[in-house]
Design an enzyme around this catalytic site. Structure first.
Site, PDB file in Angstrom:
ATOM      1  N   GLN A  54       0.859  -1.181   0.000  1.00  0.00           N
ATOM      2  CA  GLN A  54       0.000   0.000   0.000  1.00  0.00           C
ATOM      3  C   GLN A  54       0.899   1.236   0.000  1.00  0.00           C
ATOM      4  O   GLN A  54       1.679   1.455   0.924  1.00  0.00           O
ATOM      5  CB  GLN A  54      -0.916   0.000   1.226  1.00  0.00           C
ATOM      6  N   CYS A  85      -6.818   7.591   3.848  1.00  0.00           N
ATOM      7  CA  CYS A  85      -6.348   7.771   5.224  1.00  0.00           C
ATOM      8  C   CYS A  85      -6.851   9.102   5.795  1.00  0.00           C
ATOM      9  O   CYS A  85      -6.678  10.157   5.180  1.00  0.00           O
ATOM     10  CB  CYS A  85      -4.829   7.732   5.262  1.00  0.00           C
ATOM     11  N   LYS A 127      -7.631   3.007  -3.054  1.00  0.00           N
ATOM     12  CA  LYS A 127      -8.645   3.012  -2.013  1.00  0.00           C
ATOM     13  C   LYS A 127      -8.970   4.454  -1.686  1.00  0.00           C
ATOM     14  O   LYS A 127      -8.073   5.305  -1.633  1.00  0.00           O
ATOM     15  CB  LYS A 127      -8.144   2.295  -0.760  1.00  0.00           C
ATOM     16  N   HIS A 157     -14.347   3.111   1.019  1.00  0.00           N
ATOM     17  CA  HIS A 157     -14.775   3.090   2.417  1.00  0.00           C
ATOM     18  C   HIS A 157     -15.974   4.025   2.513  1.00  0.00           C
ATOM     19  O   HIS A 157     -15.858   5.203   2.174  1.00  0.00           O
ATOM     20  CB  HIS A 157     -13.638   3.563   3.320  1.00  0.00           C
ATOM     21  N   ASN A 188     -15.777  -1.390   1.553  1.00  0.00           N
ATOM     22  CA  ASN A 188     -15.043  -1.343   2.807  1.00  0.00           C
ATOM     23  C   ASN A 188     -15.857  -0.564   3.832  1.00  0.00           C
ATOM     24  O   ASN A 188     -16.486   0.433   3.504  1.00  0.00           O
ATOM     25  CB  ASN A 188     -13.671  -0.680   2.580  1.00  0.00           C
ATOM     26  N   ARG A 213     -10.419  -2.926  10.334  1.00  0.00           N
ATOM     27  CA  ARG A 213     -10.535  -3.123  11.782  1.00  0.00           C
ATOM     28  C   ARG A 213     -11.213  -4.437  12.158  1.00  0.00           C
ATOM     29  O   ARG A 213     -10.991  -4.961  13.249  1.00  0.00           O
ATOM     30  CB  ARG A 213     -11.299  -1.957  12.401  1.00  0.00           C
TER      31      ARG A 213
END
Length: 356
Positions: A54, A85, A127, A157, A188, A213
């Site tokens: 990544q 992130c 991502k 996500h 995600n 997680r």
């Protein structure tokens, strides 16, 4: 998943089930300049036959060169670019979940990465999140740009950056992205059990799932996922691990950490995982605290021997969040970042040190 998905944990997860296991987020500049911390993170287990990295970066030149180095020198078979992130040290540089707001910059980075990896036949994926916040959504544009750049897939996500890990993931956005692009979309967010993954795919049309997680302290989740996607879950419910089986998994994890890092550092790294493994079990506070201070494998063995191997898995812990949650927060961005969505960003030096 910084500090978690190192070579030891990736091997442990691979032993449980099929999947692609991505390393911790590594900065492209750190690779190009051979930063010692970054290079120490670029370690693979001897049985890790599919190496997946990544990569994080804000400068197309660094990202391209890093991708080339990964393919040519490290035998990497997959590169995933992290544009999701939410950590302030990343977003304040215009990276992570902040970067897709700059559509031209996103396109330049993706073009550079895909172009550098193409001669080696290495696929590039990305991502991202829904956007910076509800007023600055980026995921549909990001999906279009990823497709135009030749990305093999995009993972979404279902939260905005300002949500961090709070609230519920918006799976409907994943479904929207599926309908919007012609490349595979991976979902995600809030996959705590294998049944969640099956439901996400069914509801959104996603081609697969990305787990973060949900696997903390539960590497066997990948065994369950493999069974669920093979249709086995519907025929016979998977047995939940007893405390004895969880204890054996903890011991295996500690052993792999020590093998890769040495006993002292490996045991220190193991400490953070104790509360995740024991979540919901009726293990006394003193034993938990002592396990979280272990300094040797012998000490781990002695303490694990004090657990009741027959204690059943706490069903009340199923489907509950693991790891970070927190509350919504203001996103830290470079000065003037939101002024122009078509630009290529502000003058911000790319991070040197990896770690997320």
């Amino acid at each position: 998943m910084a500090g978690v998905t190192n070579a030891a944990y990736r091997r442990l997860c691979r032993e449980q089930g099929a999947g692609l296991y991505v390393c911790e987020m590594i900065t492209s500049r750190g690779i190009v300049e051979r930063d010692a911390v970054t290079m120490s993170m670029l370690v693979f287990d001897e049985l890790e036959d599919v190496r997946s990295v990544q990569l994080y970066g804000t400068d197309p030149r660094y990202v391209a060169k890093a991708a080339e180095i990964l393919c040519a020198e490290h035998g990497v078979a997959h590169i995933d670019l992290n544009f999701g992130c939410p950590v302030p040290k990343v977003t304040r540089k215009g990276g992570g979940g902040a970067l897709p707001w700059k559509r031209n910059l996103l396109g330049q980075i993706l073009d550079a990465a895909v172009g550098a990896a193409a001669p080696y036949g290495v696929p590039v994926t990305m991502k991202t999140r829904k956007g910076i916040d509800a007023d600055h959504l980026t995921y549909l544009d990001a999906g279009r740009i990823a497709e135009e750049s030749g990305c093999a897939a995009i993972a979404l996500h279902g939260r905005t950056v300002d949500q961090a890990y709070s609230g519920d993931a918006d799976w409907s956005a994943i479904g929207e992205l599926v309908a919007h692009v012609g490349i595979p979309v991976l979902g995600n967010g809030d996959i705590w059990e294998a049944s969640d993954a099956v439901r996400m795919v069914r509801e959104t049309g996603a081609a697969g799932v990305v787990v973060g997680r949900g696997c903390l302290g539960r590497p066997w989740l990948f065994r369950d996922l493999a069974a669920a996607f093979a249709g086995e879950e519907s025929r016979e419910p998977l047995a939940l691990p007893s405390l004895g089986e969880v204890s054996a998994m903890m011991r295996r994890h500690a052993e792999l950490l020590c093998r890769h890092m040495g006993e002292e550092r490996g045991c220190k790294e193991f400490r953070k995982h104790v509360s995740w493994y024991l979540k919901g079990f009726s293990v006394g506070g003193e034993l938990r605290r002592t396990l979280a201070l272990v300094t040797s494998l012998a000490g781990i063995d002695e303490l694990l021997a004090g657990l009741d191997p027959d204690e059943p898995f706490p069903v009340q812990a199923l489907g509950t969040p693991r790891g970070r949650q927190g509350s919504p927060r203001r996103v830290v961005l470079p000065q003037g970042w939101l002024d122009d969505t078509d630009g290529t960003g502000c003058v911000v030096d790319e991070d040197l040190h990896s770690g997320g």
